[in-house]
Design a protein around this motif. Structure first.
Motif, mmCIF file in Angstrom:
data_model
loop_
_atom_site.group_PDB
_atom_site.id
_atom_site.type_symbol
_atom_site.label_atom_id
_atom_site.label_comp_id
_atom_site.label_asym_id
_atom_site.label_seq_id
_atom_site.Cartn_x
_atom_site.Cartn_y
_atom_site.Cartn_z
ATOM 1 N N ASN A 167 0.811 -1.227 0.000
ATOM 2 C CA ASN A 167 0.000 0.000 0.000
ATOM 3 C C ASN A 167 0.835 1.265 0.000
ATOM 4 N N GLY A 168 2.030 1.200 -0.563
ATOM 5 C CA GLY A 168 2.840 2.402 -0.752
ATOM 6 C C GLY A 168 3.964 2.599 0.239
ATOM 7 N N GLY A 169 4.126 1.669 1.171
ATOM 8 C CA GLY A 169 5.231 1.754 2.118
ATOM 9 C C GLY A 169 6.464 1.062 1.570
ATOM 10 N N LYS A 170 7.565 1.218 2.261
ATOM 11 C CA LYS A 170 8.825 0.572 1.887
ATOM 12 C C LYS A 170 9.137 -0.472 2.953
ATOM 13 N N ALA A 171 9.317 -1.715 2.527
ATOM 14 C CA ALA A 171 9.599 -2.801 3.468
ATOM 15 C C ALA A 171 11.068 -2.818 3.868
ATOM 16 N N ASP A 172 11.305 -3.106 5.120
ATOM 17 C CA ASP A 172 12.622 -3.402 5.671
ATOM 18 C C ASP A 172 13.695 -2.324 5.477
ATOM 19 N N PRO A 173 13.405 -1.080 5.866
ATOM 20 C CA PRO A 173 14.454 -0.063 5.808
ATOM 21 C C PRO A 173 15.522 -0.262 6.889
ATOM 22 N N THR A 174 15.218 -1.079 7.888
ATOM 23 C CA THR A 174 16.195 -1.450 8.912
ATOM 24 C C THR A 174 16.354 -2.964 8.863
ATOM 25 N N PRO A 175 17.450 -3.490 9.410
ATOM 26 C CA PRO A 175 17.671 -4.940 9.324
ATOM 27 C C PRO A 175 16.594 -5.745 10.057
ATOM 28 N N THR A 176 16.243 -6.887 9.479
ATOM 29 C CA THR A 176 15.348 -7.831 10.151
ATOM 30 C C THR A 176 16.071 -8.361 11.382
ATOM 31 N N GLN A 177 15.332 -8.517 12.477
ATOM 32 C CA GLN A 177 15.898 -9.035 13.723
ATOM 33 C C GLN A 177 15.267 -10.397 14.002
ATOM 34 N N ASP A 178 16.087 -11.430 14.108
ATOM 35 C CA ASP A 178 15.570 -12.769 14.411
ATOM 36 C C ASP A 178 16.476 -13.410 15.445
ATOM 37 N N PHE A 179 15.997 -13.432 16.680
ATOM 38 C CA PHE A 179 16.746 -14.014 17.787
ATOM 39 C C PHE A 179 16.077 -15.277 18.307
ATOM 40 N N GLY A 180 15.199 -15.876 17.514
ATOM 41 C CA GLY A 180 14.482 -17.060 17.935
ATOM 42 C C GLY A 180 13.278 -16.711 18.791
ATOM 43 N N PHE A 181 13.521 -16.181 19.971
ATOM 44 C CA PHE A 181 12.428 -15.788 20.869
ATOM 45 C C PHE A 181 11.852 -14.414 20.527
ATOM 46 N N MET A 182 12.540 -13.698 19.617
ATOM 47 C CA MET A 182 12.108 -12.363 19.219
ATOM 48 C C MET A 182 12.343 -12.212 17.721
ATOM 49 N N PHE A 183 11.357 -11.633 17.035
ATOM 50 C CA PHE A 183 11.444 -11.450 15.593
ATOM 51 C C PHE A 183 10.857 -10.096 15.236
ATOM 52 N N GLY A 184 11.571 -9.348 14.417
ATOM 53 C CA GLY A 184 11.073 -8.038 14.027
ATOM 54 C C GLY A 184 11.489 -7.635 12.631
ATOM 55 N N ARG A 185 10.618 -6.883 12.002
ATOM 56 C CA ARG A 185 10.884 -6.276 10.701
ATOM 57 C C ARG A 185 10.408 -4.832 10.771
ATOM 58 N N SER A 186 10.593 -4.092 9.696
ATOM 59 C CA SER A 186 10.189 -2.693 9.702
ATOM 60 C C SER A 186 9.635 -2.273 8.352
ATOM 61 N N PHE A 187 9.001 -1.105 8.357
ATOM 62 C CA PHE A 187 8.545 -0.490 7.114
ATOM 63 C C PHE A 187 8.575 1.018 7.283
ATOM 64 N N GLU A 188 8.628 1.712 6.149
ATOM 65 C CA GLU A 188 8.483 3.165 6.115
ATOM 66 C C GLU A 188 7.110 3.492 5.571
ATOM 67 N N ASP A 189 6.468 4.505 6.143
ATOM 68 C CA ASP A 189 5.218 4.997 5.566
ATOM 69 C C ASP A 189 5.575 5.866 4.351
ATOM 70 N N PRO A 190 4.599 6.369 3.612
ATOM 71 C CA PRO A 190 4.923 7.160 2.411
ATOM 72 C C PRO A 190 5.786 8.396 2.670
ATOM 73 N N ASP A 191 5.800 8.904 3.899
ATOM 74 C CA ASP A 191 6.626 10.064 4.219
ATOM 75 C C ASP A 191 7.984 9.683 4.797
ATOM 76 N N GLY A 192 8.275 8.385 4.890
ATOM 77 C CA GLY A 192 9.577 7.936 5.363
ATOM 78 C C GLY A 192 9.674 7.654 6.845
ATOM 79 N N HIS A 193 8.578 7.781 7.595
ATOM 80 C CA HIS A 193 8.598 7.485 9.024
ATOM 81 C C HIS A 193 8.744 5.969 9.205
ATOM 82 N N ILE A 194 9.695 5.553 10.034
ATOM 83 C CA ILE A 194 9.990 4.125 10.200
ATOM 84 C C ILE A 194 9.190 3.530 11.347
ATOM 85 N N TRP A 195 8.515 2.436 11.036
ATOM 86 C CA TRP A 195 7.765 1.649 12.015
ATOM 87 C C TRP A 195 8.380 0.261 12.071
ATOM 88 N N GLU A 196 8.681 -0.209 13.254
ATOM 89 C CA GLU A 196 9.109 -1.594 13.440
ATOM 90 C C GLU A 196 7.889 -2.382 13.911
#
Length: 142
Positions: free
Chosen positions: A95-124
């Motif tokens: 829907n217009g965001g950018k996937a994974d502007p920061t590294p994916t985090q996978d520690f087994g018990f914890m997993f995270g990814r990120s995206f940017e909204d259309p204005d570049g604000h980063i959400w994990e």
């Protein structure tokens, strides 16, 4: 009463931003929405205020950062599973965001990814198995 957070973000195109946040699951609260701002409800305790640049300038005289070029904050949401993390990021990308502007985090018990909204604000988006995280922390302290 639970504490609430109201995240204020400057946006270049209010309608585009409203559509993006609606596409990733937020709902608009019309009581706090007009042609200069929109309140997008992420949960009972998380509200994102999308503000046009003119409206933003009513709150601060500091310059608006170009979030595509600079980062001031990383916002993080929790998810119920690894699959939910992946689905959230893929929905943002579709829907217009950018996937994974920061590294994916996978520690087994914890997993995270990120995206940017259309204005570049980063959400994990982060999932954590709290029981496994506690056990890992206890092992590390031993």
């Amino acid at each position: 009463m639970s504490k609430m957070i109201f995240i204020n973000l400057p946006v270049t195109d209010l309608n585009r931003s409203m559509a993006f946040y609606a596409a990733i699951g937020a709902t608009n609260n019309p009581q706090f929405t007009d042609e200069t701002a929109a309140c997008m409800v992420m949960s009972d305790t998380i509200h994102v205020m999308l503000l046009t640049h003119d409206k933003w300038r009513h709150f601060t005289t500091k310059p608006i950062v170009d979030a595509h070029a600079s980062a001031q904050v990383l916002l993080c949401l929790s998810a119920d599973s690894k699959d939910a993390v992946n689905a959230y990021v893929e929905q943002a990308k579709a829907n217009g965001g950018k996937a994974d502007p920061t590294p994916t985090q996978d520690f087994g018990f914890m997993f995270g990814r990120s995206f940017e909204d259309p204005d570049g604000h980063i959400w994990e988006v982060m999932w954590m198995d709290m029981a496994a995280a506690s056990a890992a922390m206890q092992q590390g302290a031993a």
